[in-house]
Design an enzyme around this catalytic site. Structure first.
Site, PDB file in Angstrom:
ATOM      1  N   CYS A  73     -14.540 108.923 189.467  1.00 27.04           N
ATOM      2  CA  CYS A  73     -14.670 107.649 188.758  1.00 27.04           C
ATOM      3  C   CYS A  73     -15.706 107.841 187.666  1.00 27.04           C
ATOM      4  O   CYS A  73     -16.857 108.220 187.957  1.00 27.04           O
ATOM      5  CB  CYS A  73     -15.116 106.566 189.741  1.00 27.04           C
ATOM      6  SG  CYS A  73     -15.567 104.979 188.997  1.00 27.04           S
ATOM      7  N   CYS A 183     -11.739 106.790 181.870  1.00 30.13           N
ATOM      8  CA  CYS A 183     -11.551 106.148 183.173  1.00 30.13           C
ATOM      9  C   CYS A 183     -10.405 106.870 183.859  1.00 30.13           C
ATOM     10  O   CYS A 183      -9.364 107.115 183.231  1.00 30.13           O
ATOM     11  CB  CYS A 183     -11.225 104.663 182.998  1.00 30.13           C
ATOM     12  SG  CYS A 183     -10.776 103.811 184.533  1.00 30.13           S
TER      13      CYS A 183
END
Length: 262
Positions: A73, A183
């Site tokens: 992440c 992302c």
């Protein structure tokens, strides 16, 4: 030789874009993945909240015997990985927007960065941008709203298309030739992104680079397994598993999903 699993965590299903590359490069390794969809998106939370979630996920993976943890992440990496490395005695692999290669290979001197608010506002992102992109034009754009739609399985929806057009078309005015996806959820939108930015813009994500770094760190610490993994890869979810299962069914048959409250 070390048969213990590699751990990965993300604010939901996005980190599976990293997981796919890791499993492809390292077929001998077993993995455990935490999909913290209940708390997605991390990118809209405060830095303190993100660090707390990263600690929670790390401690679950350590309790399950993970020998190395991939923070799959961007937001959790840029906000929490320095803390995790100081406080836990396992190697960590982080995910940062691939600004360096974008700048290095750009012909126009302009790159676009599509990322979450949590990543773009982090100190680590600021440091990386200053270090590698000080002589380039960088167009930063928050991908607000994209992660919840991906988590809901709406990859090809009109809502996704409208948001991507809103975020990406202004970048083209600056003549960007590279688009950095900041992302791990966003690689699942590459087909739609290509339709908007065209063939002259190269799209960069971090999956392959992270897999190579994982291999290097395992070997450095003598943690790699030399025998092919015979166990199914394990995924833990804290919401309905349908979207995750649909994504995994397209890339693997060797996995199990378990719903737990975390």
């Amino acid at each position: 030789m070390n048969k213990q699993p590699i751990g990965l965590f993300d604010s939901g299903i996005g980190g599976t874009s990293i997981w796919k590359e890791v499993v492809k490069l390292l077929p001998n390794e077993n993995t455990i993945y935490l999909a913290d969809s209940k708390n997605a998106p991390y990118g809209e939370k405060t830095s303190e909240e993100i660090v707390a979630l990263a600690i929670k996920n790390t401690e679950i993976l350590i309790s399950k015997g993970c020998k190395l943890i991939i923070v799959a992440c961007n937001t959790a990496t840029t906000n929490a990985i320095s803390y995790l490395r100081k406080h836990y005695n396992v190697p960590f692999i982080g995910i940062e927007p691939a600004i360096k290669p974008a700048v290095l290979f750009s012909k126009t001197g302009a790159i676009g960065i599509l990322a979450t608010k949590g990543t773009l506002s982090s100190k680590l992102f600021e440091k990386t941008t200053k270090e590698y992109a000080k002589n380039s034009t960088t167009i930063e754009q928050e991908g607000t709203g994209l992660v919840p739609l991906i988590e809901a399985g709406k990859l090809n929806s009109q809502e996704i298309t409208q948001l991507l057009e809103k975020y990406l078309k202004p970048m083209l005015i600056y003549n960007i030739d590279h688009l950095v996806l900041g992302c791990t959820h966003y690689p699942y939108l590459i087909p739609q992104i290509k339709k908007i930015v065209g063939k002259n813009v190269k799209i960069i994500d971090s999956g392959e680079a992270v897999a190579k770094q994982t291999k290097a760190i395992l070997e450095k610490h003598c943690l790699n397994s030399e025998i092919k993994n015979s166990k199914p890869h394990k995924f833990y979810v804290n919401v309905d598993e349908t979207v995750l299962r649909n994504i995994l069914n397209n890339v693997s048959e060797d996995f199990v999903i378990e719903s737990i409250n975390f």
